[in-house]
Scaffold this active site. Structure first.
Site, PDB file in Angstrom:
ATOM      1  N   GLY A  45      43.267  47.505  33.630  1.00  0.00           N
ATOM      2  CA  GLY A  45      42.909  46.603  34.721  1.00  0.00           C
ATOM      3  C   GLY A  45      42.608  47.393  35.985  1.00  0.00           C
ATOM      4  N   ASP A 101      38.711  45.446  25.393  1.00  0.00           N
ATOM      5  CA  ASP A 101      39.367  44.142  25.403  1.00  0.00           C
ATOM      6  C   ASP A 101      40.836  44.397  25.067  1.00  0.00           C
ATOM      7  OD1 ASP A 101      40.361  41.621  25.091  1.00  0.00           O
ATOM      8  OD2 ASP A 101      38.933  40.981  23.558  1.00  0.00           O
ATOM      9  N   SER A 180      54.689  43.878  36.632  1.00  0.00           N
ATOM     10  CA  SER A 180      55.201  42.533  36.396  1.00  0.00           C
ATOM     11  C   SER A 180      54.743  41.653  37.556  1.00  0.00           C
ATOM     12  CB  SER A 180      56.728  42.561  36.258  1.00  0.00           C
ATOM     13  OG  SER A 180      57.249  41.269  36.042  1.00  0.00           O
ATOM     14  N   TYR A 194      52.617  31.734  32.804  1.00  0.00           N
ATOM     15  CA  TYR A 194      52.524  33.076  33.386  1.00  0.00           C
ATOM     16  C   TYR A 194      53.882  33.763  33.507  1.00  0.00           C
ATOM     17  CZ  TYR A 194      51.421  36.611  36.974  1.00  0.00           C
ATOM     18  OH  TYR A 194      51.282  37.773  37.689  1.00  0.00           O
ATOM     19  N   LYS A 198      55.701  37.737  32.304  1.00  0.00           N
ATOM     20  CA  LYS A 198      56.152  38.762  33.248  1.00  0.00           C
ATOM     21  C   LYS A 198      57.647  39.035  33.100  1.00  0.00           C
ATOM     22  CE  LYS A 198      52.144  39.592  35.041  1.00  0.00           C
ATOM     23  NZ  LYS A 198      51.497  40.908  34.864  1.00  0.00           N
TER      24      LYS A 198
END
Length: 347
Positions: A45, A101, A180, A194, A198
């Protein structure tokens, strides 16, 4: 006799405190400073937001960097910008990118990481930053969102870590980070898909930290709060009213500040990175059985956890009040709309 007691009691208490202090000191693992220069770091990312700023900070500390994401156009732009920064340092640093991916499974990630290692050398630093967030009331979220969130936010980090950890153990060096979230410490309205992912990262990191201690491989967790990124701006467009009002209490941080705080903790050998006063309080409150390498932090956690628990209960009461207030308002609006429609029919 009373005078003797007045003297002995404080002395005994001080001795007891020293004994407890020594027990804690010899119980916590020693901190190992981590040196970045000439290391090869992978940031998943890494083309935008916190990931991009982490890559910037790694380059400024002398690393070769491979950034990973899906969008080729974003990767090319980010890589070009990072390479300019690297060239300005004049230390022959290299920046590469990989379009992956991260939900494609272990074999896909392992193959790409092996290519990266052949290009820029063994992977010394892995920062698992890839992630995605959706917010909505539980009953409004498609079941597939829960599966996607777990695949992107949690399983991708598991697969990426498995791809590098054996080599780190063999060489007895390295660092693995997990990004996180404050929502991985304190779950609120709208984060039913979500937050669990985390929280899972925290559990994985805690376990991994213990397993990798003999191999001198460091592990760290970053708990960013609301951060001024493109992704967060997109989230705001569909964020439930309740979630938005609760999130406002935590403030907004820049990606650079978040990245710099975490890179400093990596260098200092610390386990957890939090941001701001609220983040620090949450870190103390949720330390629980998580690893701790700083004696000062350990003593702070022991001394303040109970107080911060009481403060958090006040926060929870405030958030519960927001939830109820929004619910009552929607009920009133629905009732008003129903009455308006009935009035129109009578007319």
């Amino acid at each position: 006799m009373s005078l003797i007691l007045l003297v002995l009691i404080p002395v005994a208490a001080f001795i007891l405190f020293l004994i407890v202090l020594l027990f804690i000191f010899f119980s916590i693992p020693s901190r190992r400073d981590f040196h970045f220069f000439r290391r090869h770091a992978i940031v998943t990312g890494g083309s935008k937001g916190i990931g991009f700023q982490l890559a910037v900070g790694l380059i400024e500390r002398g690393c070769h960097v491979t950034i990973v994401a899906r969008n080729v156009k974003d990767l090319e732009k980010a890589c070009a910008d990072l390479q300019v920064l690297a060239d300005q340092r004049g230390q022959r640093q290299k920046v590469h990118w990989k379009s992956i991916d991260m939900t494609g499974g272990y074999d896909v990630i392992k193959s790409a990481f092996d290519d990266a290692a052949r290009e820029l050398g063994p992977i010394d630093i892995l920062i698992n930053n890839a992630g995605h967030s959706v917010q909505a009331p539980f009953c409004e979220l498609p079941i597939t969102d829960f599966e996607k969130q777990m695949a992107v936010n949690y399983l991708s980090a598991v697969h990426a870590t498995r791809a590098v950890v054996d080599d780190m153990k063999t060489r007895k060096t390295g660092h693995i980070s997990f990004v996180s979230s404050a929502a991985g410490q304190f779950a609120i309205f709208g984060y039913s898909a979500y937050s669990p992912t985390k929280f899972a990262l925290r559990g994985f990191a805690d376990t991994l930290h213990m397993e990798l201690l003999p191999y001198k491989v460091n592990v760290g967790v970053l708990y960013p709060p609301n951060t001024d990124t493109e992704g967060f701006k997109v989230e705001l467009e569909t964020m439930p009213e309740e979630t938005k009002k609760m999130s406002e209490a935590a403030g907004l941080f820049t990606p650079k500040d978040v990245a710099e705080a975490h890179l400093k903790d990596i260098a200092d050998g610390n386990y957890a990175t939090t941001m701001g006063l609220d983040g620090w309080m949450l870190g103390v409150l949720t330390a629980g059985a998580c690893p701790e390498k700083s004696l000062f932090r350990a003593l702070t956690q022991g001394a303040l956890a109970g107080i911060f628990r009481c403060i958090t209960l006040v926060y929870l009461g405030y958030f519960n009040g927001i939830t109820k207030k929004c619910y009552r308002r929607r009920l009133a609006e629905a009732e008003e709309q129903r009455e308006t429609e009935q009035q129109r029919k009578r007319e």
